[in-house]
Enzyme design. Structure first.
Site, PDB file in Angstrom:
ATOM      1  N   ASP A  83      21.793  14.989  -9.540  1.00  0.00           N
ATOM      2  CA  ASP A  83      21.952  15.962  -8.480  1.00  0.00           C
ATOM      3  C   ASP A  83      23.401  16.305  -8.467  1.00  0.00           C
ATOM      4  O   ASP A  83      24.080  15.519  -9.140  1.00  0.00           O
ATOM      5  CB  ASP A  83      21.795  14.978  -7.225  1.00  0.00           C
ATOM      6  CG  ASP A  83      22.056  15.563  -5.895  1.00  0.00           C
ATOM      7  OD1 ASP A  83      21.542  16.684  -5.671  1.00  0.00           O
ATOM      8  OD2 ASP A  83      22.836  15.112  -5.014  1.00  0.00           O
ATOM      9  N   ASP A  90      25.461  17.989  -5.291  1.00  0.00           N
ATOM     10  CA  ASP A  90      26.108  18.105  -3.984  1.00  0.00           C
ATOM     11  C   ASP A  90      26.058  16.541  -3.654  1.00  0.00           C
ATOM     12  O   ASP A  90      24.993  16.022  -3.209  1.00  0.00           O
ATOM     13  CB  ASP A  90      25.293  18.738  -2.767  1.00  0.00           C
ATOM     14  CG  ASP A  90      25.584  20.560  -3.227  1.00  0.00           C
ATOM     15  OD1 ASP A  90      26.371  20.671  -3.848  1.00  0.00           O
ATOM     16  OD2 ASP A  90      24.739  21.206  -2.693  1.00  0.00           O
ATOM     17  N   ASP A 136      21.867  11.171  -4.159  1.00  0.00           N
ATOM     18  CA  ASP A 136      22.691  10.568  -2.940  1.00  0.00           C
ATOM     19  C   ASP A 136      21.774  10.747  -1.867  1.00  0.00           C
ATOM     20  O   ASP A 136      21.932  10.086  -0.807  1.00  0.00           O
ATOM     21  CB  ASP A 136      23.863  11.192  -2.841  1.00  0.00           C
ATOM     22  CG  ASP A 136      23.879  12.571  -2.179  1.00  0.00           C
ATOM     23  OD1 ASP A 136      23.412  13.222  -2.716  1.00  0.00           O
ATOM     24  OD2 ASP A 136      24.623  12.734  -1.162  1.00  0.00           O
TER      25      ASP A 136
END
Ligand SMILES: [Mg+2]
Length: 279
Positions: free
Chosen positions: A14, A16, A224
């Site tokens: 991922d 961001d 996250d």
């Protein structure tokens, strides 16, 4: 943390809040581990809610030339130079000058028209990227005006700020499902997209890579947020990168899952340094 020594390893990450800092979008703290991956030839596959154009820009800044997955699994982009080394049926793929594109999702224009209709008919309260002025996009994303414009050049999904109740969100989600759409929760926004996710896209790419090498590939995934859960389930090793903005999501059982001590890109560096330390 354990180490792994497979010759065939893919890293799916991922962006961001994971490879990029949640607040300033910098990857500087992950650079030592990222450089090590590059020198070892370990592919680093972006698997992000970001657009094709945003991802391409970050790849080029970081010197990464591997395939990438955009808009939460809505499309897989494979550089032609990479594909030349693989045997793959390209009949389902679209091509640009330098890349092959496999769309797995639906067009943004279709999604936005369905959202407009739902809002008019059911009175849900939300604001999508396509309803925002540039100044609003800047304030909600924390991006510069130039980068916010790139973030709005979406092809397959619509991010939105939910401004209605939790109960209305459940009804909204059901309405979307009846229309063949999905709702995913990212770090800052909800994302409406076709019936795809980061896990389906990663599995497609893993199969392609595995068929080519004729041996199992170990996939290490880093994320996250909730929209990373499908990617984590598709991975052999799932690394949850701690966020300053929200707790690690409750992702259910995974046989090899870790949470970093450090946050964001520093956590990325910590986990990857530990895992590939013995390569
Ligand atoms: Mg994230």
């Amino acid at each position: 943390m354990m180490t792994c020594s497979s010759l065939h390893t893919l890293i799916a990450t991922d962006l961001d809040g994971t490879l990029l800092d949640h607040s300033n979008y910098s990857s500087d703290q992950a650079q030592p581990a990222l450089s090590r991956c590059l020198s070892l030839g370990i592919p680093v596959i972006f698997n992000t809610s970001k657009t094709r154009i945003e991802s391409a820009q970050i790849r080029s800044q970081l010197n990464i030339n591997d395939p990438y997955i955009v808009e939460n699994g809505s499309a897989i982009i494979i550089p032609k130079a990479w594909m030349a080394r693989l045997s793959c049926d390209t009949s389902a793929l679209l091509q640009t000058a330098n890349e092959w594109v496999l769309p797995l999702g639906l067009s943004r224009s279709h999604i936005v028209s369905q959202l407009k209709r739902l809002k008019a008919e059911r009175g849900f309260r939300f604001t999508g990227f396509s309803d925002m002025r540039l100044s609003e996009l800047v304030s909600h994303t924390g991006l510069s005006a130039g980068d916010a414009e790139l973030a709005n050049q979406r092809e397959y999904s619509e991010p939105l700020l939910w401004q209605d109740s939790k109960a209305a969100l459940t009804i909204f989600k059901n309405c979307l499902e009846k229309l063949g759409l999905r709702l995913l929760k990212g770090g800052r926004f909800y994302h409406v997209l076709g019936q795809t996710d980061k896990g389906q896209a990663l599995n497609w790419l893993k199969d392609l890579y595995q068929n080519q090498h004729g041996s199992p590939t170990t996939v290490i995934a880093l994320g996250d947020s909730h929209n990373d859960i499908d990617m984590m389930q598709a991975a052999d090793i799932a690394i949850w990168v701690r966020s300053p903005a929200h707790p690690v999501p409750d992702a259910g059982y995974h046989r090899l899952s870790f949470t970093t001590r450090a946050q964001g890109p520093a956590g990325w560096n910590e986990a990857i340094t530990s895992l590939i330390g013995s390569y």
